[in-house]
Design a protein around this motif. Structure first.
Motif, PDB file in Angstrom:
ATOM      1  N   UNK A   1       0.812  -1.222   0.000  1.00 10.65           N
ATOM      2  CA  UNK A   1       0.000   0.000   0.000  1.00 10.65           C
ATOM      3  C   UNK A   1       0.846   1.272   0.000  1.00 10.65           C
ATOM      4  N   UNK A   2       2.149   1.134   0.205  1.00 10.58           N
ATOM      5  CA  UNK A   2       3.036   2.296   0.237  1.00 10.58           C
ATOM      6  C   UNK A   2       3.683   2.500  -1.125  1.00 10.58           C
ATOM      7  N   UNK A   3       3.813   3.754  -1.528  1.00 10.76           N
ATOM      8  CA  UNK A   3       4.521   4.036  -2.773  1.00 10.76           C
ATOM      9  C   UNK A   3       6.017   3.834  -2.549  1.00 10.76           C
ATOM     10  N   UNK A   4       6.762   3.661  -3.636  1.00 15.55           N
ATOM     11  CA  UNK A   4       8.189   3.370  -3.544  1.00 15.55           C
ATOM     12  C   UNK A   4       8.983   4.442  -2.814  1.00 15.55           C
ATOM     13  N   UNK A   5       8.572   5.693  -2.924  1.00 17.02           N
ATOM     14  CA  UNK A   5       9.334   6.777  -2.304  1.00 17.02           C
ATOM     15  C   UNK A   5       8.762   7.206  -0.957  1.00 17.02           C
ATOM     16  N   UNK A   6       7.750   6.505  -0.473  1.00 14.28           N
ATOM     17  CA  UNK A   6       7.117   6.861   0.796  1.00 14.28           C
ATOM     18  C   UNK A   6       7.920   6.313   1.973  1.00 14.28           C
ATOM     19  N   UNK A   7       8.068   7.121   3.013  1.00 14.88           N
ATOM     20  CA  UNK A   7       8.757   6.683   4.226  1.00 14.88           C
ATOM     21  C   UNK A   7       7.874   5.667   4.950  1.00 14.88           C
ATOM     22  N   UNK A   8       8.475   4.564   5.378  1.00 12.63           N
ATOM     23  CA  UNK A   8       7.756   3.535   6.122  1.00 12.63           C
ATOM     24  C   UNK A   8       7.736   3.950   7.593  1.00 12.63           C
ATOM     25  N   UNK A   9       6.555   4.263   8.098  1.00 10.69           N
ATOM     26  CA  UNK A   9       6.391   4.629   9.501  1.00 10.69           C
ATOM     27  C   UNK A   9       6.234   3.325  10.277  1.00 10.69           C
ATOM     28  N   UNK A  10       7.345   2.858  10.843  1.00 17.53           N
ATOM     29  CA  UNK A  10       7.344   1.556  11.500  1.00 17.53           C
ATOM     30  C   UNK A  10       6.449   1.540  12.737  1.00 17.53           C
ATOM     31  N   UNK A  11       6.473   2.619  13.507  1.00 21.72           N
ATOM     32  CA  UNK A  11       5.623   2.674  14.691  1.00 21.72           C
ATOM     33  C   UNK A  11       6.293   3.380  15.843  1.00 21.72           C
ATOM     34  N   UNK A  12       5.757   3.097  17.028  1.00 19.92           N
ATOM     35  CA  UNK A  12       6.179   3.770  18.259  1.00 19.92           C
ATOM     36  C   UNK A  12       6.791   2.779  19.232  1.00 19.92           C
ATOM     37  N   UNK A  13       7.865   3.220  19.872  1.00 17.84           N
ATOM     38  CA  UNK A  13       8.506   2.441  20.931  1.00 17.84           C
ATOM     39  C   UNK A  13       8.475   3.296  22.189  1.00 17.84           C
ATOM     40  N   UNK A  14       7.956   2.713  23.262  1.00 17.24           N
ATOM     41  CA  UNK A  14       7.943   3.367  24.571  1.00 17.24           C
ATOM     42  C   UNK A  14       8.903   2.610  25.473  1.00 17.24           C
ATOM     43  N   UNK A  15       9.808   3.346  26.109  1.00 20.67           N
ATOM     44  CA  UNK A  15      10.829   2.740  26.958  1.00 20.67           C
ATOM     45  C   UNK A  15      10.845   3.476  28.295  1.00 20.67           C
ATOM     46  N   UNK A  16      10.866   2.723  29.382  1.00 16.43           N
ATOM     47  CA  UNK A  16      10.925   3.308  30.722  1.00 16.43           C
ATOM     48  C   UNK A  16      12.341   3.184  31.272  1.00 16.43           C
ATOM     49  N   UNK A  17      13.125   4.265  31.235  1.00 16.39           N
ATOM     50  CA  UNK A  17      14.501   4.196  31.727  1.00 16.39           C
ATOM     51  C   UNK A  17      14.618   3.730  33.181  1.00 16.39           C
ATOM     52  N   UNK A  18      13.700   4.153  34.031  1.00 15.29           N
ATOM     53  CA  UNK A  18      13.751   3.735  35.437  1.00 15.29           C
ATOM     54  C   UNK A  18      13.585   2.221  35.549  1.00 15.29           C
ATOM     55  N   UNK A  19      12.640   1.679  34.817  1.00 16.55           N
ATOM     56  CA  UNK A  19      12.406   0.229  34.809  1.00 16.55           C
ATOM     57  C   UNK A  19      13.616  -0.499  34.228  1.00 16.55           C
ATOM     58  N   UNK A  20      14.177   0.054  33.167  1.00 12.78           N
ATOM     59  CA  UNK A  20      15.344  -0.554  32.520  1.00 12.78           C
ATOM     60  C   UNK A  20      16.526  -0.610  33.488  1.00 12.78           C
ATOM     61  N   UNK A  21      16.762   0.470  34.215  1.00 13.57           N
ATOM     62  CA  UNK A  21      17.880   0.509  35.169  1.00 13.57           C
ATOM     63  C   UNK A  21      17.699  -0.524  36.284  1.00 13.57           C
ATOM     64  N   UNK A  22      16.483  -0.625  36.813  1.00 12.96           N
ATOM     65  CA  UNK A  22      16.206  -1.611  37.867  1.00 12.96           C
ATOM     66  C   UNK A  22      16.378  -3.026  37.321  1.00 12.96           C
ATOM     67  N   UNK A  23      15.922  -3.239  36.109  1.00  8.08           N
ATOM     68  CA  UNK A  23      16.038  -4.559  35.479  1.00  8.08           C
ATOM     69  C   UNK A  23      17.505  -4.902  35.217  1.00  8.08           C
ATOM     70  N   UNK A  24      18.279  -3.937  34.792  1.00  6.14           N
ATOM     71  CA  UNK A  24      19.709  -4.155  34.549  1.00  6.14           C
ATOM     72  C   UNK A  24      20.407  -4.586  35.836  1.00  6.14           C
ATOM     73  N   UNK A  25      20.048  -3.942  36.923  1.00  6.67           N
ATOM     74  CA  UNK A  25      20.640  -4.303  38.216  1.00  6.67           C
ATOM     75  C   UNK A  25      20.273  -5.743  38.594  1.00  6.67           C
TER      76      UNK A  25
END
Length: 163
Positions: A81-105
């Motif tokens: 459905x996209x034309x050849x020169x159209x940018x593909x809008x892949x989507x949205x990513x939501x990331x919680x840095x506080x959660x990531x830091x706790x998980x890393x620990x």
């Protein structure tokens, strides 16, 4: 890959996970190149609090709890459905840095390493990978592991900070 556009919301929160916008771009570019994506792509990355993540998780997944990362897919490369020169809008990513830091620990890793894994995971979701079924999960996990190892090797050989 022709072009990658990343729109950040609250990019100053990247410092909490020891990454820069350039490093996020490098992660995404590597994944897209590995997946043979040649179209120009756009991804939105929002860094949010645990409370905001809980609200997003409740709205999109009907889970009333915070989490590390959520991907909301929009379009996929190769979409007819996209034309050849159209940018593909892949989507949205939501990331919680506080959660990531706790998980890393908890996992005895750095926040940058954990965020690299989660951003890779999230982008793979936007490209159509999933882990609902055991066979899908195995494929996605092996791909994530390989990509993160490659990214870690690239980083260590370039002596750049973080990952």
């Amino acid at each position: 890959m022709a072009n990658l556009q990343i729109d950040f919301d609250n990019e100053e929160m990247l410092a909490q996970i020891e990454l820069t916008t350039r490093e996020v771009e490098r992660i995404f570019s590597h994944v897209l190149q590995d997946q043979d994506v040649t179209e120009s792509c756009q991804v939105s990355v929002s860094l949010v609090s645990d409370e905001e993540m809980q609200a997003i998780n409740r709205q999109w997944r009907s889970v009333d709890a915070p989490t590390d990362v959520i991907s909301i897919e929009c379009e996929r490369p190769g979409d007819q459905d996209l034309s050849n020169d159209e940018i593909v809008v892949l989507g949205d990513i939501f990331l919680s840095p506080c959660y990531v830091c706790a998980q890393a620990e908890r996992f005895n890793t750095t926040s940058a390493q954990e965020a690299t894994l989660l951003l890779t995971h999230a982008l793979l979701h936007l490209l159509g990978y999933d882990h609902e079924e055991e066979a899908e999960a195995k494929i996605m996990e092996e791909l994530e592991d390989r990509l993160v190892k490659q990214l870690t090797h690239i980083q260590s050989s370039s002596n750049s900070p973080a990952i």
